[in-house]
Design a protein around this motif. Structure first.
Motif, PDB file in Angstrom:
ATOM      1  N   ASP A   1      -4.886  10.180  -0.185  1.00  0.00           N
ATOM      2  CA  ASP A   1      -5.517   8.853  -0.272  1.00  0.00           C
ATOM      3  C   ASP A   1      -4.450   7.773  -0.141  1.00  0.00           C
ATOM      4  O   ASP A   1      -3.321   7.931  -0.606  1.00  0.00           O
ATOM      5  CB  ASP A   1      -6.238   8.671  -1.609  1.00  0.00           C
ATOM      6  N   THR A   2      -4.818   6.659   0.485  1.00  0.00           N
ATOM      7  CA  THR A   2      -3.943   5.497   0.565  1.00  0.00           C
ATOM      8  C   THR A   2      -4.484   4.445  -0.393  1.00  0.00           C
ATOM      9  O   THR A   2      -5.681   4.159  -0.396  1.00  0.00           O
ATOM     10  CB  THR A   2      -3.872   4.937   2.001  1.00  0.00           C
ATOM     11  N   LEU A   3      -3.586   3.903  -1.210  1.00  0.00           N
ATOM     12  CA  LEU A   3      -3.977   2.958  -2.257  1.00  0.00           C
ATOM     13  C   LEU A   3      -3.477   1.558  -1.949  1.00  0.00           C
ATOM     14  O   LEU A   3      -2.380   1.378  -1.426  1.00  0.00           O
ATOM     15  CB  LEU A   3      -3.426   3.438  -3.607  1.00  0.00           C
ATOM     16  N   TYR A   4      -4.302   0.575  -2.307  1.00  0.00           N
ATOM     17  CA  TYR A   4      -4.026  -0.840  -2.070  1.00  0.00           C
ATOM     18  C   TYR A   4      -4.113  -1.593  -3.389  1.00  0.00           C
ATOM     19  O   TYR A   4      -5.180  -2.036  -3.801  1.00  0.00           O
ATOM     20  CB  TYR A   4      -5.035  -1.406  -1.059  1.00  0.00           C
TER      21      TYR A   4
ATOM     22  N   ILE B   1      -1.679   6.537 -10.768  1.00  0.00           N
ATOM     23  CA  ILE B   1      -2.411   5.435 -10.130  1.00  0.00           C
ATOM     24  C   ILE B   1      -2.025   4.113 -10.791  1.00  0.00           C
ATOM     25  O   ILE B   1      -1.783   3.108 -10.122  1.00  0.00           O
ATOM     26  CB  ILE B   1      -3.933   5.663 -10.218  1.00  0.00           C
TER      27      ILE B   1
ATOM     28  N   VAL C   1      -8.629   9.934  -7.313  1.00  0.00           N
ATOM     29  CA  VAL C   1      -7.696   9.771  -6.203  1.00  0.00           C
ATOM     30  C   VAL C   1      -7.111  11.148  -5.934  1.00  0.00           C
ATOM     31  O   VAL C   1      -6.647  11.814  -6.869  1.00  0.00           O
ATOM     32  CB  VAL C   1      -6.574   8.765  -6.547  1.00  0.00           C
TER      33      VAL C   1
ATOM     34  N   SER D   1       0.851  -1.193   0.000  1.00  0.00           N
ATOM     35  CA  SER D   1       0.000   0.000   0.000  1.00  0.00           C
ATOM     36  C   SER D   1       0.882   1.237   0.000  1.00  0.00           C
ATOM     37  O   SER D   1       2.061   1.181   0.373  1.00  0.00           O
ATOM     38  CB  SER D   1      -0.908  -0.008   1.233  1.00  0.00           C
TER      39      SER D   1
ATOM     40  N   VAL E   1     -10.636   2.136  -7.369  1.00  0.00           N
ATOM     41  CA  VAL E   1     -10.340   3.325  -8.169  1.00  0.00           C
ATOM     42  C   VAL E   1      -9.731   2.978  -9.524  1.00  0.00           C
ATOM     43  O   VAL E   1      -9.689   3.825 -10.414  1.00  0.00           O
ATOM     44  CB  VAL E   1      -9.432   4.314  -7.397  1.00  0.00           C
TER      45      VAL E   1
ATOM     46  N   THR F   1       0.470   5.705   0.489  1.00  0.00           N
ATOM     47  CA  THR F   1      -0.294   6.938   0.619  1.00  0.00           C
ATOM     48  C   THR F   1       0.228   7.951  -0.396  1.00  0.00           C
ATOM     49  O   THR F   1       1.441   8.140  -0.517  1.00  0.00           O
ATOM     50  CB  THR F   1      -0.189   7.490   2.050  1.00  0.00           C
TER      51      THR F   1
ATOM     52  N   HIS G   1      -7.646  -0.240  -4.797  1.00  0.00           N
ATOM     53  CA  HIS G   1      -8.711   0.261  -3.924  1.00  0.00           C
ATOM     54  C   HIS G   1      -8.136   1.362  -3.042  1.00  0.00           C
ATOM     55  O   HIS G   1      -6.941   1.348  -2.738  1.00  0.00           O
ATOM     56  CB  HIS G   1      -9.266  -0.867  -3.040  1.00  0.00           C
ATOM     57  N   ASN G   2      -9.003   2.272  -2.605  1.00  0.00           N
ATOM     58  CA  ASN G   2      -8.533   3.303  -1.685  1.00  0.00           C
ATOM     59  C   ASN G   2      -8.826   2.903  -0.240  1.00  0.00           C
ATOM     60  O   ASN G   2      -9.353   1.810   0.018  1.00  0.00           O
ATOM     61  CB  ASN G   2      -9.112   4.679  -2.041  1.00  0.00           C
ATOM     62  N   GLN G   3      -8.475   3.771   0.684  1.00  0.00           N
ATOM     63  CA  GLN G   3      -8.612   3.498   2.114  1.00  0.00           C
ATOM     64  C   GLN G   3     -10.061   3.290   2.535  1.00  0.00           C
ATOM     65  O   GLN G   3     -10.321   2.719   3.595  1.00  0.00           O
ATOM     66  CB  GLN G   3      -7.976   4.628   2.936  1.00  0.00           C
TER      67      GLN G   3
END
Length: 166
Positions: free
Chosen positions: A115-118, A78, A111, A35, A149, A37, A142-144
């Motif tokens: 935002d934190t992205l996974y 992204i 985004v 992940s 996304v 941020t 996915h975001n937090q």
């Protein structure tokens, strides 16, 4: 070096000792990526690398004037979160990888800074050829808040361990 040590061989210096080949992958197998941020440093690094200078990505007041809560991450910013090299997949296929064939992405939700992205890659295609095969990986981010996304694909050409008979 003591007499009981074997000489260092850089070819044996691997993150993953056991290599995998096309036939070792299964549909549904997942490769989560770290992940991250979206910090202002990441925004600046992307701007420097891409040359993109549109204010929607780098000017908070411009973004707020256009109804965004903060600076909007560029789509490629992204997409690069799904780079397989951030995870274990490329280490598994060091001996079998022939080519990175293609990548595509659809951007589903904005985004913004903070935002934190996974990201994750999941095997969704196994197309066998005689001496090679294509491993398709669905890429998601996915975001937090659990909102997806990005939805995309990567395709890799891998060698088979044992070629199929003609």
């Amino acid at each position: 070096m003591s007499t009981s040590e074997t000489p260092f061989d850089p070819r044996q210096h691997r993150m993953v000792a056991e290599q995998r080949w096309f036939e070792d992958f299964v549909l549904g197998e997942r490769f989560p990526l770290p992940s991250r941020t979206m910090t202002s440093a990441i925004f600046l690094a992307f701007q420097a690398a891409s040359g993109d200078n549109h204010p929607i990505h780098y000017d908070r007041e411009f973004c707020r004037a256009h109804g965004l809560s903060d600076m909007l991450a560029h789509g490629y910013q992204i997409a690069i979160q799904t780079a397989a090299g951030a995870g274990i997949f490329p280490h598994l296929v060091e001996d079998s990888l022939k080519a990175f064939l293609e990548q595509s992405s659809r951007f589903l939700h904005p985004v913004v800074l903070g935002d934190t992205l996974y990201p994750c890659l999941e095997v969704d295609e196994l197309t066998s050829n005689r001496t090679t095969g294509v491993v398709g990986l669905r890429s998601t981010v996915h975001n937090q808040n659990g909102v997806q996304v990005l939805d995309g694909r990567h395709r890799y050409l891998l060698r088979r361990r044992v070629p199929l008979a003609p």
